[in-house]
Design a protein around this motif. Structure first.
Motif, PDB file in Angstrom:
ATOM      1  N   LEU A  72       1.134  -1.478  -0.483  1.00 27.58           N
ATOM      2  CA  LEU A  72      -0.182  -0.416  -0.120  1.00 27.58           C
ATOM      3  C   LEU A  72       0.829   0.360  -0.336  1.00 27.58           C
ATOM      4  O   LEU A  72       0.071   2.059  -0.545  1.00 27.58           O
ATOM      5  CB  LEU A  72      -0.831  -0.609   1.093  1.00 27.58           C
ATOM      6  CG  LEU A  72      -2.008   1.281   1.309  1.00 27.58           C
ATOM      7  CD1 LEU A  72      -2.581   1.280   0.279  1.00 27.58           C
ATOM      8  CD2 LEU A  72      -2.975   1.195   2.653  1.00 27.58           C
ATOM      9  N   LEU A  73       1.808   1.582   0.625  1.00 29.23           N
ATOM     10  CA  LEU A  73       2.697   2.573   0.586  1.00 29.23           C
ATOM     11  C   LEU A  73       3.754   2.749  -0.827  1.00 29.23           C
ATOM     12  O   LEU A  73       3.547   3.665  -0.599  1.00 29.23           O
ATOM     13  CB  LEU A  73       3.421   1.754   1.772  1.00 29.23           C
ATOM     14  CG  LEU A  73       4.607   3.148   1.678  1.00 29.23           C
ATOM     15  CD1 LEU A  73       4.695   4.475   2.808  1.00 29.23           C
ATOM     16  CD2 LEU A  73       6.306   2.709   3.169  1.00 29.23           C
ATOM     17  N   LEU A  74       4.253   1.317  -1.360  1.00 29.98           N
ATOM     18  CA  LEU A  74       4.468   1.252  -2.594  1.00 29.98           C
ATOM     19  C   LEU A  74       3.654   1.662  -3.284  1.00 29.98           C
ATOM     20  O   LEU A  74       3.824   2.786  -5.012  1.00 29.98           O
ATOM     21  CB  LEU A  74       4.694   0.051  -3.154  1.00 29.98           C
ATOM     22  CG  LEU A  74       6.415  -0.583  -2.031  1.00 29.98           C
ATOM     23  CD1 LEU A  74       6.627  -1.644  -2.452  1.00 29.98           C
ATOM     24  CD2 LEU A  74       7.516   0.744  -2.759  1.00 29.98           C
ATOM     25  N   THR A  75       2.425   2.354  -3.398  1.00 27.20           N
ATOM     26  CA  THR A  75       1.326   1.802  -4.385  1.00 27.20           C
ATOM     27  C   THR A  75       1.096   3.555  -4.395  1.00 27.20           C
ATOM     28  O   THR A  75       0.899   4.607  -4.781  1.00 27.20           O
ATOM     29  CB  THR A  75      -0.537   1.496  -4.094  1.00 27.20           C
ATOM     30  OG1 THR A  75      -0.069   0.329  -4.594  1.00 27.20           O
ATOM     31  CG2 THR A  75      -1.121   2.100  -5.128  1.00 27.20           C
ATOM     32  N   ARG A  76       0.948   3.925  -2.783  1.00 26.09           N
ATOM     33  CA  ARG A  76       0.228   5.452  -2.675  1.00 26.09           C
ATOM     34  C   ARG A  76       1.600   6.779  -3.131  1.00 26.09           C
ATOM     35  O   ARG A  76       1.951   7.527  -3.786  1.00 26.09           O
ATOM     36  CB  ARG A  76       0.622   5.793  -1.374  1.00 26.09           C
ATOM     37  CG  ARG A  76      -0.757   5.425  -0.761  1.00 26.09           C
ATOM     38  CD  ARG A  76      -0.946   5.922   0.596  1.00 26.09           C
ATOM     39  NE  ARG A  76      -2.015   5.157   1.405  1.00 26.09           N
ATOM     40  CZ  ARG A  76      -2.987   4.989   2.565  1.00 26.09           C
ATOM     41  NH1 ARG A  76      -1.223   4.762   3.409  1.00 26.09           N
ATOM     42  NH2 ARG A  76      -4.219   4.658   2.419  1.00 26.09           N
TER      43      ARG A  76
END
Length: 119
Positions: A72-76
């Motif tokens: 999720l952090l990488l997506t954001r």
């Protein structure tokens, strides 16, 4: 479904999430799209399991949660980068480049750059 089989499927889900992480790092949208049906297949497995949750299964669930948070952090981060890039492009397109006047002089000293600052 037996506990061992559930643990094995959780382990496969962790591997799938790590594969997803690789696609996120490479910014491979097609690879991510192809993983979606595989991820969806695990939802049914997780919903239907009603057996005992072993210590190994708890560890795998923690690993899944951690990997999901990282993904999720990488997506954001990727979305933020793309938004910044598109904003810089839009800003440059909003300012027309200089044109020549009747006196053969360039008017409007606007430079189109992808980076929003001059060095």
């Amino acid at each position: 479904m037996q506990t061992k089989e559930f643990e094995r499927k959780l382990g496969n889900f962790v591997k799938l999430l790590k594969k997803e992480r690789g696609y996120l790092i490479k910014d491979d949208g097609e690879g991510l799209t192809n993983l979606l049906p595989e991820k969806e297949s695990f939802v049914k497995i997780l919903e239907e399991y009603h057996g005992d949750v072993s210590e190994k299964a708890r560890e795998l669930i923690t690993a899944i949660k951690t990997q999901q948070e990282e993904n999720l952090l990488l997506t954001r981060q990727a979305i933020g980068y793309h938004d910044m890039l598109m904003g810089a492009i839009k800003k440059n397109l909003d300012n027309p480049a200089g044109t020549y006047s009747k006196n053969a002089q360039v008017r409007g000293g606007v430079h189109n750059n992808l980076i929003d600052e001059e060095v």
